[in-house]
Design an enzyme around this catalytic site. Structure first.
Site, PDB file in Angstrom:
ATOM      1  CG  HIS A 115     -17.853  39.914  50.862  1.00  0.00           C
ATOM      2  ND1 HIS A 115     -18.684  38.876  51.233  1.00  0.00           N
ATOM      3  CD2 HIS A 115     -17.917  40.822  51.868  1.00  0.00           C
ATOM      4  CE1 HIS A 115     -19.221  39.146  52.410  1.00  0.00           C
ATOM      5  NE2 HIS A 115     -18.779  40.322  52.819  1.00  0.00           N
TER       6      HIS A 115
ATOM      7  CD  GLU B 249     -18.341  45.326  57.076  1.00  0.00           C
ATOM      8  OE1 GLU B 249     -18.132  46.557  57.151  1.00  0.00           O
ATOM      9  OE2 GLU B 249     -19.264  44.837  56.404  1.00  0.00           O
TER      10      GLU B 249
END
Length: 233
Positions: free
Chosen positions: A12, A85
């Site tokens: 990202h 994550e």
């Protein structure tokens, strides 16, 4: 006959936690102004790259990054919690500089023995890697022969690259961190992963990079090189 499937991993774009050096695992922060520029660049890079399907972690920073790619490719985003994550537990939303003082043992394992690391109140690295690999295998099984773009996170890619390199998790310490919007490409065929490109940020000039311009990155690289030199002696 074996069928080749290509996986394009994108980390990202720069998020608030990256910029401010605050631990954001499951903390759902947005990408920054520079992050939007990074996301535009990586989308432009992938404009002429064949992509059949886009998957993304369900967190905001990955979805915002994936949206730029989705707009260029005119494809929907398939969201999945299993690409999120690592769950940082009590570390969430804590400044990085606080962590060694508050959790000295856990911070030491994070830095030096990631394979042993367990987040206080969160996931262990072993649990985390298994969650990710199981999901990637599921995605491949459902998209055989396609070019798959997966937008996910820094620690996620690092732990998975250990697996894709056919390394035991004990060797994760030797897998480098990749910058925001880095591109990593693998081919999967006949049960094997072949790494084509690793952590590439050629679509960003240095001033648009994130970690390459941060002090911790310089210190990390020095330790990484020192460790490599010792191993080669």
């Amino acid at each position: 006959m074996a069928i080749k499937t290509r996986i394009i991993f994108v980390r990202h774009a720069e998020a608030e936690g990256n910029l401010n050096r605050v631990f954001h695992g499951w903390t759902d922060s947005s990408i920054t102004e520079r992050g939007h520029l990074q996301a535009q660049r990586v989308a432009e890079r992938l404009k002429d790259v064949e992509v059949d399907v886009i998957y993304s972690s369900s967190l905001k920073r990955t979805l915002q990054t994936a949206q730029y790619i989705a707009d260029v490719k005119n494809l929907p985003i398939i969201r999945t919690d299993k690409l999120k994550e690592i769950n940082g537990g009590e570390w969430e939303n804590r400044e990085w500089e606080e962590l060694p003082n508050l959790w000295p043992e856990e911070y030491d394992s994070w830095e030096n023995r990631p394979h042993e690391h367990k987040m206080p109140g969160g996931e262990s690295m072993v649990e985390f890697q298994k969650r990710l690999i199981d999901e990637v295998k599921y995605i491949i099984d459902n998209n055989k022969g396609k070019n798959i773009c997966i937008v996910t996170h820094g620690t996620a890619i690092r732990s998975m690259m250990c697996y894709f390199n056919n390394c035991d998790l004990t060797e994760m310490i030797n897998v480098q961190w990749y910058d925001n919007t880095s591109v990593t490409i693998l081919d999967y065929e006949d049960g094997k992963f072949d790494i084509i490109l690793e952590g590439d940020t050629s679509h960003l000039e240095k001033e648009l990079c994130t970690v390459q311009n941060q002090k911790w990155w310089q210190e990390y690289n020095e330790k990484y090189e020192q460790r490599k030199q010792k191993e080669s002696m």
